[in-house]
Design an enzyme around this catalytic site. Structure first.
Site, short mmCIF file in Angstrom:
data_model
loop_
_atom_site.label_atom_id
_atom_site.label_comp_id
_atom_site.label_asym_id
_atom_site.label_seq_id
_atom_site.Cartn_x
_atom_site.Cartn_y
_atom_site.Cartn_z
N GLY A 1 0.58 -1.30 -0.06
CA GLY A 1 0.02 0.13 0.11
C GLY A 1 1.18 1.29 0.15
N GLU B 1 -2.92 -6.53 2.16
CA GLU B 1 -1.97 -7.11 3.03
C GLU B 1 -2.55 -6.17 4.79
OE1 GLU B 1 2.23 -7.16 1.17
OE2 GLU B 1 1.49 -5.69 1.75
N ALA C 1 10.20 -3.48 -5.56
CA ALA C 1 9.09 -2.83 -5.78
C ALA C 1 7.97 -2.54 -7.39
CB ALA C 1 8.51 -1.30 -4.64
N ALA C 2 8.79 -2.68 -8.21
CA ALA C 2 7.66 -2.56 -9.80
C ALA C 2 6.28 -2.25 -9.87
CB ALA C 2 8.92 -3.90 -10.38
N ASP D 1 3.75 -2.29 -7.30
CA ASP D 1 3.18 -1.63 -6.49
C ASP D 1 3.10 -0.40 -7.22
OD1 ASP D 1 3.35 -3.73 -4.99
OD2 ASP D 1 4.54 -2.92 -3.66
#
Length: 307
Positions: free
Chosen positions: A42, A140, A250-251, A253
């Site tokens: 997030g 999550e 983190a790609a 996200d």
């Protein structure tokens, strides 16, 4: 006008361990470096959207500990609205341990911690007295918090996006009419029992996802293949950009956060996916989740080089 985005979801501290390879069972491997960085699906998507120009607010939960204090300040310093970023006693801030091999392959172990304390009531408070264009969610935090966020956003006619990760069997039927449903390959397999790897399997999986959620668009994140868009008469792969990856943590996200921001401003899902792919391509060339997320200027320079 910058898109106003509310992220309801997770925030974590990442511990990044670099090593030649992942150890075998009962084996010890000497690592090369370790570092900490802001993370959580997030938070990563919120930071990605903010760094490319979005007006972002977060609704998330930290523990009252050193990691929580550090993450609060990291997010606040980026100009993100943290008025609904809460801290609770007796809970540890969420953590992800990322084992990163020399070839760029990574493996993650996630402890959600205080993220489990995000409640429907906290979500309702994040909407009070504020207007947003779009809502971003992930898997999550507790299901009931996501459902409440979606209900309020749907009532307001907002763009809604569920990043269906981490991989799990999730009741996507509870998000009827969501704008964007976006799993990656393993998350798609967990949801519908089909691992997308080509046009045929992408279409088969997308049809089931669309039928179950009545979403406007399915956006499958396909790693180095790009993204597959299905819905509203669209059925096509949007290719990614070829780069030398250092850390892919983190790609996905990054892609989601930038996609939502761009789509909220343009209404063009294909163009938004291409722009988001460029942002993700920039991010994988750098170490760490949030430290790797590019600015609007970096993304546009990257695209200009490839025009």
């Amino acid at each position: 006008m910058a898109a106003k985005i509310l992220m309801v979801g997770s925030i974590m501290m990442d511990l990044i361990l670099q090593m030649p390879r992942i150890p075998h069972p009962s084996e010890s491997i000497l690592g090369t470096t370790y570092s900490n960085a802001g993370g959580g699906k997030g938070s990563n998507s919120a930071v990605a959207a903010a760094k490319v120009g979005g007006d972002v607010s977060v609704c998330a939960t930290l523990g009252k500990d050193a990691n929580g204090e550090a993450l609060y300040n990291m997010v606040k310093d980026l100009g993100i609205d943290v008025s609904n970023l809460c801290s609770v006693e007796g809970a540890n801030t969420g953590m992800a341990v990322i084992m990163l091999e020399e070839d760029g392959m990574n493996r993650l172990a996630i402890y959600t911690g205080a993220n489990n304390n995000t409640t429907p009531e906290a979500v309702e408070a994040a909407f009070e007295g504020k207007e947003y264009d779009a809502l971003m969610m992930q898997l999550e935090i507790p299901l009931e918090a996501n459902i409440r966020a979606f209900e309020i956003a749907r009532e307001r006619g907002m763009i809604t996006c569920l990043d269906a990760g981490p991989a799990q069997d999730y009741p996507i039927e509870k998000f009827q009419g969501i704008t964007i449903l976006s799993p990656n390959e393993t998350e798609t397999d967990a949801l519908v029992g089909i691992l997308p790897k080509d046009d045929e399997t992408c279409i088969a999986a997308s049809k089931i996802l669309k039928e179950r959620s009545n979403c406007k668009y399915v956006v499958l994140k396909m790693g180095d293949k790009g993204s597959f868009i299905y819905g509203e008469g669209i059925c096509q792969m949007v290719p990614t950009f070829k780069v030398d990856a250092v850390d892919p943590t983190a790609a996905g996200d990054c892609f989601t956060g930038v996609l939502v921001k761009q789509f909220a401003e343009t209404g063009d899902i294909i163009a938004s996916a291409r722009y988001a792919s460029a942002a993700a391509a920039v991010s994988v060339q750098h170490l760490g989740a949030q430290p790797s997320l590019p600015t609007k200027e970096q993304v546009e320079a990257f695209l200009a080089e490839r025009a």
